[in-house]
Scaffold this active site. Structure first.
Site, short mmCIF file in Angstrom:
data_model
loop_
_atom_site.label_atom_id
_atom_site.label_comp_id
_atom_site.label_asym_id
_atom_site.label_seq_id
_atom_site.Cartn_x
_atom_site.Cartn_y
_atom_site.Cartn_z
CB THR A 37 10.02 10.84 33.16
OG1 THR A 37 11.27 10.28 33.54
CG2 THR A 37 9.14 11.01 34.39
CB VAL A 89 14.99 12.66 29.41
CG1 VAL A 89 16.48 12.59 29.12
CG2 VAL A 89 14.41 13.94 28.81
CB CYS A 90 14.28 8.50 32.74
SG CYS A 90 14.42 9.97 33.74
CB SER A 91 11.50 6.25 28.85
OG SER A 91 10.74 6.28 30.03
CD GLN A 92 13.84 8.11 23.58
OE1 GLN A 92 14.72 8.65 22.94
NE2 GLN A 92 12.71 7.74 23.03
#
Lengths: 194, 205
Positions: free
Chosen positions: B89, B91-94
């Site tokens: 997803t 936000v989580c991937s950053q």
């Protein structure tokens, strides 16, 4: 307030809000196109005197791309949190050093990073971590990112500046531009062709 | 309805109307690989621990194969428990690649991050590989589903966890809690300040 007035005012507010929100959507812009001009946006000036000097800005709070003392400006839209941008950082530094090492280009081509969604603390971390020799400008509220078409990161835009303040975009692409030396050659070719 | 009805409804509606201008910057790395959800309810649980409590201990499987317990860090390292809602997803991937970038700062602050989601191990493994590898332990709270998230009171109604940070000091006590709006990345500066404060406190002693 009577109940019906309150209900109607809430309905009116909702409709008004959706209208305001949608009109912002309608204004959503495309990324700068090659051959077109760079959007007339005000960019917050970097805080350090060194960075201001590099860009040729004097005690400015905000500046337009045409105010940068250069013939060609290379923007990288990045985010501290973006893995591709982290991986790309050494190549962009190399690009800066290639320019810096050529007396015919030094001072004429400037590199600037725009930190999409990053605050000043975050761009500073990125700068320190990758030992970045050019200015990084925070764009925490994404105002610049929106004006540049909400591009994915990293995104590179090269803008040729004319004497009369006009600008022409000669490169506008998402992702790594590849080998820094070949990228610089490409920009020089395109720059001359104009 | 109160007097605030009008402005409150206006703000909510502007946000709804803004839609795509929600404010996520997507890395080219994840082009076409990331699930795009609509903005979610900011917080959908009630945190059940507080600053000063001993952090509930747990043992969970990690993507590298071993099982990791919170208590194994007791007396050794400060721990940042970083719960994120879901693999793949935006936000989580950053968030975790950001922590990876400042791994040396966490080391200098005598801290380790432990990443936890309620995804199963294969998904977590694939996702972290996609991000280019994550240097800190990444644990799966998949089964019994969300048990640890539940103990901390951050399991959402849909089985994901909140985007939450807990700083646990070397004595196992919770020193900082940030159950964040799930749609936003928690500010890094505030987290680092908390860890710095812990270290200052220790030096004074």
């Amino acid at each position: 307030m009577s109940k019906s007035v309150r209900v109607w005012s809430a309905v009116a507010a909702t409709l008004l809000g959706i209208l305001i929100g949608s009109s912002s959507n309608a204004q959503r812009v495309n990324p700068p196109s090659e051959g077109g001009s760079f959007p007339d946006i005000m960019i917050p000036a970097p805080s350090s005197a060194e960075a201001q000097k590099y860009l040729g800005l004097k005690a400015k709070e905000k500046f337009k791309v045409s105010e940068i003392k250069a013939e060609l400006v290379i923007f990288e839209v990045f985010s501290m949190y973006c893995p591709h941008c982290q991986r790309e950082a050494p190549s962009v530094n190399e690009l800066y050093r290639l320019i810096d090492g050529r007396p015919d280009l030094k001072g004429k081509i400037k590199v600037v990073g725009l930190g999409a969604g990053n605050n000043s603390f975050e761009v500073e971390l990125f700068s320190k971590k990758y030992d970045i020799p050019f200015p990084l400008i925070p764009d925490v509220d994404l105002a610049l990112h929106r004006a540049l078409g909400e591009v994915r990161t990293p995104y590179f835009i090269a803008v040729k500046l004319g004497r009369g303040g006009q600008s022409k975009v000669i490169y506008s692409k998402v992702g790594s531009p590849g080998d820094p030396s070949q990228f610089l050659d490409l920009l020089l070719q395109r720059s001359k062709a104009l | 309805m109160s007097k605030t009805t009008f402005p409150a409804a206006l703000v909510v509606a502007i946000l709804v109307g803004l839609g795509v201008a929600w404010g996520q910057v997507e890395s080219e790395q994840f082009k076409g690989k990331i699930f795009h959800a609509e903005p979610l309810k900011p917080i959908d649980s009630r945190v059940s621990v507080k600053v000063g409590d001993t952090a509930p201990d747990f043992t969970l499987p990690s993507i590298t194969g071993e099982r990791v317990s919170l208590s194994q860090y007791r007396g050794k390292k400060n721990v940042v428990l970083s719960f994120v809602p879901a693999a793949f997803t935006p936000v989580c991937s950053q968030q975790w690649p950001g922590y990876r970038m400042i791994q040396d700062m966490f080391d200098a602050l005598d801290a380790t991050v432990i990443g936890i989601t309620t995804d199963n191990l294969p998904s977590l493994f694939a996702w972290t590989q996609e991000m280019g590898g994550i240097p800190f332990p990444v644990l799966s709270d998949f089964w019994p589903h969300g048990k640890v998230s539940s103990e901390y009171g951050i399991l959402r109604g849909d089985g994901t966890s909140e985007r939450a940070l807990f700083v646990v000091d070397k004595s196992g006590v919770i020193r900082y809690i940030d159950v964040h709006d799930i749609n936003e990345r928690p500010p890094l500066d505030r987290l680092l300040q908390q860890l710095e404060a812990l270290n200052k406190h220790k030096t004074k002693k």
